[in-house]
Design an enzyme around this catalytic site. Sequence first.
Site, mmCIF file in Angstrom:
data_model
loop_
_atom_site.group_PDB
_atom_site.id
_atom_site.type_symbol
_atom_site.label_atom_id
_atom_site.label_comp_id
_atom_site.label_asym_id
_atom_site.label_seq_id
_atom_site.Cartn_x
_atom_site.Cartn_y
_atom_site.Cartn_z
ATOM 1 N N PHE A 182 0.838 -1.209 0.000
ATOM 2 C CA PHE A 182 0.000 0.000 0.000
ATOM 3 C C PHE A 182 0.876 1.264 0.000
ATOM 4 O O PHE A 182 0.746 2.148 0.826
ATOM 5 C CB PHE A 182 -0.936 -0.024 1.213
ATOM 6 C CG PHE A 182 -2.213 0.764 1.026
ATOM 7 C CD1 PHE A 182 -3.124 0.426 0.041
ATOM 8 C CD2 PHE A 182 -2.502 1.848 1.852
ATOM 9 C CE1 PHE A 182 -4.303 1.147 -0.130
ATOM 10 C CE2 PHE A 182 -3.680 2.571 1.697
ATOM 11 C CZ PHE A 182 -4.575 2.219 0.709
ATOM 12 N N GLY A 183 1.810 1.294 -0.963
ATOM 13 C CA GLY A 183 2.612 2.507 -1.175
ATOM 14 C C GLY A 183 1.847 3.458 -2.088
ATOM 15 O O GLY A 183 0.619 3.380 -2.204
ATOM 16 N N ARG A 184 2.599 4.320 -2.758
ATOM 17 C CA ARG A 184 1.938 5.340 -3.604
ATOM 18 C C ARG A 184 1.034 4.710 -4.663
ATOM 19 O O ARG A 184 -0.099 5.127 -4.851
ATOM 20 C CB ARG A 184 2.994 6.164 -4.355
ATOM 21 C CG ARG A 184 3.824 7.076 -3.516
ATOM 22 C CD ARG A 184 4.696 7.913 -4.470
ATOM 23 N NE ARG A 184 5.677 8.676 -3.758
ATOM 24 C CZ ARG A 184 6.860 8.178 -3.372
ATOM 25 N NH1 ARG A 184 7.187 6.939 -3.630
ATOM 26 N NH2 ARG A 184 7.708 8.957 -2.725
ATOM 27 N N ILE A 185 1.579 3.701 -5.367
ATOM 28 C CA ILE A 185 0.813 3.137 -6.494
ATOM 29 C C ILE A 185 -0.361 2.311 -5.969
ATOM 30 O O ILE A 185 -1.476 2.390 -6.502
ATOM 31 C CB ILE A 185 1.731 2.326 -7.435
ATOM 32 C CG1 ILE A 185 2.839 3.234 -7.992
ATOM 33 C CG2 ILE A 185 0.924 1.713 -8.585
ATOM 34 C CD1 ILE A 185 3.937 2.505 -8.774
ATOM 35 N N ARG A 236 3.278 -4.432 4.796
ATOM 36 C CA ARG A 236 4.182 -4.887 5.859
ATOM 37 C C ARG A 236 4.040 -4.059 7.136
ATOM 38 O O ARG A 236 3.990 -4.578 8.226
ATOM 39 C CB ARG A 236 5.623 -4.806 5.366
ATOM 40 C CG ARG A 236 6.260 -6.155 5.255
ATOM 41 C CD ARG A 236 7.670 -6.022 4.783
ATOM 42 N NE ARG A 236 7.898 -4.703 4.160
ATOM 43 C CZ ARG A 236 9.063 -4.311 3.667
ATOM 44 N NH1 ARG A 236 10.076 -5.103 3.729
ATOM 45 N NH2 ARG A 236 9.202 -3.132 3.105
ATOM 46 N N THR A 255 1.425 -5.431 -11.846
ATOM 47 C CA THR A 255 2.136 -4.309 -12.490
ATOM 48 C C THR A 255 3.378 -3.961 -11.674
ATOM 49 O O THR A 255 3.963 -2.900 -11.867
ATOM 50 C CB THR A 255 1.238 -3.055 -12.569
ATOM 51 O OG1 THR A 255 0.752 -2.757 -11.245
ATOM 52 C CG2 THR A 255 0.080 -3.240 -13.511
ATOM 53 N N ARG A 258 6.553 -6.223 -10.172
ATOM 54 C CA ARG A 258 7.748 -6.803 -10.767
ATOM 55 C C ARG A 258 7.467 -8.271 -11.042
ATOM 56 O O ARG A 258 6.773 -8.937 -10.263
ATOM 57 C CB ARG A 258 8.941 -6.703 -9.820
ATOM 58 C CG ARG A 258 9.663 -5.380 -9.866
ATOM 59 C CD ARG A 258 10.369 -5.191 -11.218
ATOM 60 N NE ARG A 258 11.052 -3.924 -11.316
ATOM 61 C CZ ARG A 258 10.528 -2.792 -11.789
ATOM 62 N NH1 ARG A 258 9.267 -2.761 -12.214
ATOM 63 N NH2 ARG A 258 11.246 -1.687 -11.865
ATOM 64 N N GLU A 278 12.024 -10.827 -18.329
ATOM 65 C CA GLU A 278 11.724 -9.903 -19.444
ATOM 66 C C GLU A 278 12.924 -9.778 -20.382
ATOM 67 O O GLU A 278 14.050 -9.743 -19.908
ATOM 68 C CB GLU A 278 11.365 -8.519 -18.882
ATOM 69 C CG GLU A 278 10.069 -8.546 -18.126
ATOM 70 C CD GLU A 278 9.687 -7.196 -17.524
ATOM 71 O OE1 GLU A 278 10.251 -6.157 -17.937
ATOM 72 O OE2 GLU A 278 8.833 -7.196 -16.637
ATOM 73 N N HIS A 338 5.307 -4.351 -20.236
ATOM 74 C CA HIS A 338 5.844 -3.433 -19.212
ATOM 75 C C HIS A 338 5.578 -1.961 -19.577
ATOM 76 O O HIS A 338 6.506 -1.165 -19.747
ATOM 77 C CB HIS A 338 7.346 -3.682 -19.016
ATOM 78 C CG HIS A 338 7.840 -3.252 -17.666
ATOM 79 N ND1 HIS A 338 8.848 -3.878 -16.981
ATOM 80 C CD2 HIS A 338 7.463 -2.231 -16.855
ATOM 81 C CE1 HIS A 338 9.078 -3.271 -15.823
ATOM 82 N NE2 HIS A 338 8.240 -2.258 -15.725
#
Length: 323
Positions: A156-159, A180, A240, A242, A271, A289
Amino acid sequence: MSRPRILVTRRWPAAVEAVLSERFDSTFNSDDTALDAAQLREALLAYDAVLPTVSDKLPAALLEGDAIRTKILGNFGVGFNHIDVACAKAKGIVVTNTPGVLTDCTADIAMLLLLSVARRGGEGERELRAGAWSGWRPTHMIGTKVTGKTVGIVGFGRIGRAFAQRCHFGFGMDVVFYNRSAIDPMEATRYGAVQLPTIEDVLAVSDFVSLHCPGGAENRHLMNAARFAAIKPGAFLINTARGDVVDEAALISALEQGTIRGAGLDVYEAEPNVPEKLKTMENVVLLPHLGSATEETRTAMGMKVADNITAFFDGREPPDRVV
Ligand code: DGY
C-alpha cells in the site's frame, strides 16, 4: 573545469536528452540497443555517471574493483532491484531513482488490466480482428462484473493507494490490502481501503488481487503455489509490480487448474521473455511493461534523473537517493 562525463544507456525523451546535453558531457544511445554486461562494465570504468534503466542488470560482478570511475547511478525508473545496491553502497556509489511521477500512470495500467481481463477485452478484440465475430447474442463472451466486487491490494505505497482510489471511488469496489507496516486507518479510509493482517486474509476475500510491492529478494515468489491455493476460487491476479513477485510456473498451473479465473500482467520474471504457455491462454492479458509509458511520465522520470545527478555534481544531496 571539465563537465562530468555521463552515459545514458537507452534512448530517452528528446526534451530530457536536451537538458542533459546542456549540463553534462553526455553520451547517448542513438540506436537504442541494450548494452550487454561487458559494455555496462566498460561504461562504469569510463564515465562519472551512468544512467541505467530497469532493464539494465547491474550485479556486484559489474560494480566491483578499484578501476570503477562511476560515482553515481541515476536510475531511470522507480524500481531498482536490477542494481546490487548493497554493493554500490559498499563501493560508495550513489544510486538514485524516480519515485512519485509514475504513480497515476501505473495505477491506470493496473486498472486497464483488471478491466480487460474481467471483461475479456483482449479476447474480444482478437476475435473481431480475426473476422470471427458472428454478431451480438445473449451468451457471447460473458465476462465478470467489476463494480461492487472486492479488490485486494498487496503493498500500500503510492501506487497501491492510487489504484485503491480508482477501484473504490471509480468502480464502487470494496478495497482490502496487505502492507508490511501498519497504515493509519484514517489514511487508509481516504482511499476507501481497509488493512488486513496477512496476505492470506487478503487472498481469501478478494475477487481481484493486485500486486503493488517492490521486487527483489524480499518479495521473490511472494505469489507461490501455496498462495495460489489460498486465493478465493475464481479470483483474478493483476501484476504491475515486478515479474519476480510471481512464481510464473505456479501461476500457469493455477490458471490451468482453474484455481484462478484469469490474470492481467505487465511484468515478467525474465523480461522480455514471456512463457509461451501464457501467450496461448485467452484468459490472460499480457502487456509489455507499459506501466509508466506515457509522454508526460517518461519525460518527468527523465527530468528527475537530470535533477538527481545535477544535485550530486553540484555537491548537494540528490533528492531521490536510494543509497
Ligand atoms: C519502474 O519505474 O520501476 C517501472 O517498472 C518502469 O516504469
